[in-house]
Design a protein around this motif. Structure first.
Motif, PDB file in Angstrom:
ATOM      1  N   LEU A  35       0.816  -1.110   0.125  1.00  0.00           N
ATOM      2  CA  LEU A  35      -0.014   0.105   0.087  1.00  0.00           C
ATOM      3  C   LEU A  35       0.865   1.243  -0.044  1.00  0.00           C
ATOM      4  O   LEU A  35       0.622   2.254  -0.592  1.00  0.00           O
ATOM      5  N   HIS A  36       2.010   1.197   0.655  1.00  0.00           N
ATOM      6  CA  HIS A  36       2.927   2.225   0.992  1.00  0.00           C
ATOM      7  C   HIS A  36       3.280   2.725  -0.504  1.00  0.00           C
ATOM      8  O   HIS A  36       3.363   4.130  -0.900  1.00  0.00           O
ATOM      9  N   ALA A  37       3.720   1.857  -1.384  1.00  0.00           N
ATOM     10  CA  ALA A  37       4.290   2.100  -2.630  1.00  0.00           C
ATOM     11  C   ALA A  37       3.153   2.426  -3.558  1.00  0.00           C
ATOM     12  O   ALA A  37       3.268   3.433  -4.450  1.00  0.00           O
ATOM     13  N   PHE A  38       1.769   1.955  -3.244  1.00  0.00           N
ATOM     14  CA  PHE A  38       0.640   2.356  -4.091  1.00  0.00           C
ATOM     15  C   PHE A  38       0.289   3.861  -3.868  1.00  0.00           C
ATOM     16  O   PHE A  38       0.211   4.758  -4.789  1.00  0.00           O
ATOM     17  N   LEU A  39       0.350   4.216  -2.769  1.00  0.00           N
ATOM     18  CA  LEU A  39       0.219   5.647  -2.155  1.00  0.00           C
ATOM     19  C   LEU A  39       1.074   6.619  -2.934  1.00  0.00           C
ATOM     20  O   LEU A  39       0.943   7.673  -3.519  1.00  0.00           O
ATOM     21  N   LEU A  40       2.458   6.207  -2.603  1.00  0.00           N
ATOM     22  CA  LEU A  40       3.446   7.122  -3.007  1.00  0.00           C
ATOM     23  C   LEU A  40       4.297   7.162  -4.241  1.00  0.00           C
ATOM     24  O   LEU A  40       5.065   7.776  -4.927  1.00  0.00           O
ATOM     25  N   ARG A  41       3.645   5.964  -5.118  1.00  0.00           N
ATOM     26  CA  ARG A  41       4.294   5.840  -6.470  1.00  0.00           C
ATOM     27  C   ARG A  41       3.082   6.013  -7.342  1.00  0.00           C
ATOM     28  O   ARG A  41       3.093   6.926  -8.257  1.00  0.00           O
ATOM     29  N   ASP A  42       2.102   4.831  -7.433  1.00  0.00           N
ATOM     30  CA  ASP A  42       0.933   5.114  -8.368  1.00  0.00           C
ATOM     31  C   ASP A  42       0.185   6.259  -8.364  1.00  0.00           C
ATOM     32  O   ASP A  42      -0.251   6.764  -9.379  1.00  0.00           O
ATOM     33  N   MET A  43      -0.324   6.550  -6.985  1.00  0.00           N
ATOM     34  CA  MET A  43      -1.032   7.752  -6.850  1.00  0.00           C
ATOM     35  C   MET A  43      -0.596   9.125  -6.989  1.00  0.00           C
ATOM     36  O   MET A  43      -0.917  10.128  -7.986  1.00  0.00           O
ATOM     37  N   VAL A  44       0.873   8.986  -7.037  1.00  0.00           N
ATOM     38  CA  VAL A  44       1.651  10.300  -7.297  1.00  0.00           C
ATOM     39  C   VAL A  44       1.829  10.419  -8.726  1.00  0.00           C
ATOM     40  O   VAL A  44       1.629  11.525  -9.317  1.00  0.00           O
ATOM     41  N   LYS A  45       1.751   9.314  -9.412  1.00  0.00           N
ATOM     42  CA  LYS A  45       2.246   9.117 -10.727  1.00  0.00           C
ATOM     43  C   LYS A  45       0.852   9.612 -11.493  1.00  0.00           C
ATOM     44  O   LYS A  45       0.899  10.157 -12.644  1.00  0.00           O
ATOM     45  N   LYS A  46      -0.186   9.358 -10.924  1.00  0.00           N
ATOM     46  CA  LYS A  46      -1.544   9.756 -11.412  1.00  0.00           C
ATOM     47  C   LYS A  46      -1.873  11.316 -11.114  1.00  0.00           C
ATOM     48  O   LYS A  46      -2.850  11.709 -11.640  1.00  0.00           O
ATOM     49  N   GLY A  47      -1.068  11.876 -10.361  1.00  0.00           N
ATOM     50  CA  GLY A  47      -1.355  13.100  -9.956  1.00  0.00           C
ATOM     51  C   GLY A  47      -2.086  13.538  -8.938  1.00  0.00           C
ATOM     52  O   GLY A  47      -2.936  14.462  -8.742  1.00  0.00           O
ATOM     53  N   LEU A  48      -2.710  12.308  -7.981  1.00  0.00           N
ATOM     54  CA  LEU A  48      -3.736  12.319  -7.011  1.00  0.00           C
ATOM     55  C   LEU A  48      -3.034  12.727  -5.763  1.00  0.00           C
ATOM     56  O   LEU A  48      -3.634  13.151  -4.930  1.00  0.00           O
ATOM     57  N   ILE A  49      -1.640  12.562  -5.610  1.00  0.00           N
ATOM     58  CA  ILE A  49      -1.028  12.870  -4.660  1.00  0.00           C
ATOM     59  C   ILE A  49       0.169  13.644  -4.790  1.00  0.00           C
ATOM     60  O   ILE A  49       0.777  13.276  -5.660  1.00  0.00           O
ATOM     61  N   GLN A  50       0.480  14.787  -4.052  1.00  0.00           N
ATOM     62  CA  GLN A  50       1.942  15.274  -4.153  1.00  0.00           C
ATOM     63  C   GLN A  50       2.573  15.522  -2.860  1.00  0.00           C
ATOM     64  O   GLN A  50       1.933  15.349  -1.993  1.00  0.00           O
TER      65      GLN A  50
END
Length: 288
Positions: free
Chosen positions: A273-288
């Motif tokens: 989950l940590h990688a999903f939040l800080l990699r996948d969601m960042v890549k999608k522009g949902l988290i910065q």
């Protein structure tokens, strides 16, 4: 430091990126797109990555050796709704249910630490009312409360009850579900959220065995939603057909999100989950 505290510390410098127009006045920590001396000064807060560096008060830095930025009265809060699918198909596999709760808890934490408004709803349930919170003071407790959710399931499908629960006031609606319902039913909900001018994020959470079943021979398959069973002789042809239909259904979910201007991401049991939040969601522009 316990495991939860370490996990939350990694999220502390992150924030959700919401495209929707902000409403309400002050009390939030999100920067207005405006900048200039005409804005009325309010107070200070600690600088976070992504903030406008022009707002750093260097006089304060000279006294404290810490970066603080100025907040102005046009900083606005937003309201974010998180709907967690608590139907039997989500709860049947323990690892999948825990993963879905952790995702909901992490996103709720990110909402609250920015002083935004959170509306969290577990759907369906017989004895848990929607959680309404605002402010960083509630962020850690809310995270732990969602992780520990374990309530009796009320009969009814996720989408049907979700449609009845939607409210106009939220700028972003987040759906956390396995998506195991008819596309047409879900489209009705998306159409309603679009009419409310809400941004839509959909997270499909799946267990490994739902993506690549390992069953063979004669098995009894139980519908966790309807509590009905059917006897099936599993073979390579049936498994390939299942996987094909699963892929097609997921593709339809993603296309539906795109059609209504939303964002779709799939989270599987084997993904950390940590990688999903800080990699996948960042890549999608949902988290910065």
């Amino acid at each position: 430091m316990n495991r939860s505290e370490g996990y939350l510390r990694n999220l502390q410098q992150r924030r959700l990126v919401v495209r929707s127009k902000k409403r309400g006045v002050h009390n939030g920590s999100r920067q207005s797109s405006k900048f200039g001396s005409s804005l009325e000064f309010s107070d200070y807060r600690v600088y976070q990555p992504g903030d406008d560096v022009r707002l750093i008060d260097w006089n304060v830095y000279g006294r404290t050796q810490k970066h603080y930025i100025k907040r102005f009265l046009d900083e606005q809060e937003i309201s974010i709704a998180i709907y967690l699918d608590g139907t039997a198909s989500m709860r049947h596999i323990a690892a999948k249910w825990h993963l879905a709760k952790k995702l909901a808890a992490a996103l709720s934490y990110l909402v609250l630490k920015e002083e935004d408004r959170l509306f969290f709803s577990l759907i369906p349930t017989s004895n848990t009312h929607p959680l309404k919170r605002k402010g960083a003071i509630y962020s850690k407790k809310t995270f732990l409360d969602i992780i520990s959710l374990d309530t009796e399931v009320k009969s009814g499908g996720f989408v049907k009850i979700l449609e009845q629960s939607l409210a106009k006031k939220h700028q972003l609606s987040i759906l956390i579900t396995d998506g195991m319902e008819e596309i047409g039913y879900l489209e009705t909900v998306f159409r309603k959220m679009k009419a409310f001018k809400q941004e839509i994020w959909m997270f499909q959470v799946l267990a490994a065995e739902e993506i690549t079943p390992t069953y063979s021979g004669d098995v009894k398959l139980i519908d966790s939603e309807k509590d009905t069973a059917v006897n099936v002789s599993m073979n390579d042809t049936i498994l390939r057909d299942y996987q094909r239909r699963m892929v097609e259904h997921t593709e339809q979910l993603e296309l539906l999100c795109l059609r209504y201007g939303g964002t779709f991401l799939q989270l599987t049991e084997e993904k950390e989950l940590h990688a999903f939040l800080l990699r996948d969601m960042v890549k999608k522009g949902l988290i910065q």
